[in-house]
Design a protein around this motif. Sequence first.
Motif, mmCIF file in Angstrom:
data_model
loop_
_atom_site.group_PDB
_atom_site.id
_atom_site.type_symbol
_atom_site.label_atom_id
_atom_site.label_comp_id
_atom_site.label_asym_id
_atom_site.label_seq_id
_atom_site.Cartn_x
_atom_site.Cartn_y
_atom_site.Cartn_z
ATOM 1 N N SER A 40 -70.601 -33.070 -62.227
ATOM 2 C CA SER A 40 -70.908 -34.141 -61.406
ATOM 3 C C SER A 40 -71.109 -34.134 -60.154
ATOM 4 C CB SER A 40 -69.445 -35.012 -61.598
ATOM 5 O OG SER A 40 -68.183 -34.771 -60.656
ATOM 6 N N MET A 42 -69.471 -34.367 -57.274
ATOM 7 C CA MET A 42 -68.870 -35.579 -56.348
ATOM 8 C C MET A 42 -69.631 -35.388 -54.937
ATOM 9 S SD MET A 42 -65.674 -37.457 -56.675
ATOM 10 C CE MET A 42 -65.699 -38.490 -58.313
ATOM 11 N N LEU A 140 -63.988 -30.690 -55.036
ATOM 12 C CA LEU A 140 -63.916 -32.057 -55.079
ATOM 13 C C LEU A 140 -62.883 -31.968 -53.603
ATOM 14 C CD1 LEU A 140 -64.036 -35.161 -55.545
ATOM 15 C CD2 LEU A 140 -62.883 -34.718 -56.703
ATOM 16 N N ARG A 142 -61.574 -34.972 -51.134
ATOM 17 C CA ARG A 142 -62.142 -36.784 -51.446
ATOM 18 C C ARG A 142 -61.471 -37.681 -49.928
ATOM 19 N NH1 ARG A 142 -61.152 -39.839 -57.151
ATOM 20 N NH2 ARG A 142 -59.204 -38.581 -56.226
ATOM 21 N N GLU A 148 -59.272 -31.062 -54.867
ATOM 22 C CA GLU A 148 -58.870 -31.882 -56.286
ATOM 23 C C GLU A 148 -59.779 -31.393 -57.118
ATOM 24 O OE1 GLU A 148 -57.818 -36.235 -55.487
ATOM 25 O OE2 GLU A 148 -59.251 -36.056 -54.109
ATOM 26 N N ASP A 151 -63.707 -32.906 -60.853
ATOM 27 C CA ASP A 151 -64.332 -34.158 -60.247
ATOM 28 C C ASP A 151 -65.033 -35.002 -61.100
ATOM 29 O OD1 ASP A 151 -66.802 -32.049 -61.285
ATOM 30 O OD2 ASP A 151 -67.617 -31.990 -59.473
ATOM 31 N N SER A 152 -64.952 -34.980 -62.546
ATOM 32 C CA SER A 152 -64.976 -35.828 -63.971
ATOM 33 C C SER A 152 -63.985 -35.358 -64.957
ATOM 34 C CB SER A 152 -66.458 -34.738 -64.391
ATOM 35 O OG SER A 152 -66.688 -34.117 -64.465
ATOM 36 N N ALA A 191 -56.346 -34.886 -59.798
ATOM 37 C CA ALA A 191 -57.372 -35.795 -59.642
ATOM 38 C C ALA A 191 -57.299 -36.712 -60.937
ATOM 39 C CB ALA A 191 -58.880 -35.287 -59.332
ATOM 40 N N ILE A 194 -59.349 -39.539 -62.033
ATOM 41 C CA ILE A 194 -60.533 -39.652 -62.314
ATOM 42 C C ILE A 194 -60.321 -38.883 -64.339
ATOM 43 C CG2 ILE A 194 -62.347 -37.782 -62.233
ATOM 44 C CD1 ILE A 194 -61.622 -37.574 -59.981
#
Length: 233
Positions: A40, A42, A140, A142, A148, A151-152, A191, A194
Amino acid sequence: MKFAQPLIPATLIRRYKRFLADCRLEDGQEITAHCANPGSMMGLADPGMKIWLEPNDDPKKKLKYGWRLVEHANGHFTGVDTSVPNRALRSALEAGAVADLAAYQTIRAEVKYGENSRIDFLLSQDGLPDCYVEVKSVTLSREPGLAEFPDSVTARGTKHLGELANMVAQGHRAVMLYLVQRTGCERFQLAADIDPAYADAFASAYAAGVEKLVLGTRVTPQGVEVAGPLSSE
């Protein structure tokens, strides 16, 4: 691991079809680069971001640029090429630079195991159990300082955790290695919001004896090198 060609800066216009990115070079020329990242991405593919591209003159390649890095406003870098972590880690393993794995002298990559799976690295050494090492690229972040994964949603990653647990059950050693391909991070966590299934699968694998190793990297436009361990939450 050094990049084969000097990277050049550019501005991201858009990423699309997962593997393509339209970019603007410093001279104003607009080009399309290959994005070697199916995830992703992100927080890493926003239009206007400063990125770094690797040019190539390979006649077999349709696209003459590959997207390698994102440069953040705070001066930190993230490596976005998912092929880089294994190459960087192999160099570190061969140099004996990963303390937890330094006792192993034989290193094999992409070895078939389990149910139609391939392990990133199979390490062996006389007198030691074989060590199965699965590598995940972590990009990732955030919140400042925290890396993390994932991310998907990653059904493939969940499957790999089960495969590693099976190797432990057979008397081998298994390591889930998270390589944080992002500077400026000191901590790591899963994560779970997620992908709750992945977090649950990791908890089960860890309880079964799968080890967790989180390593940072030094990322610059010159290359990506494995650094020391990061704290894990």
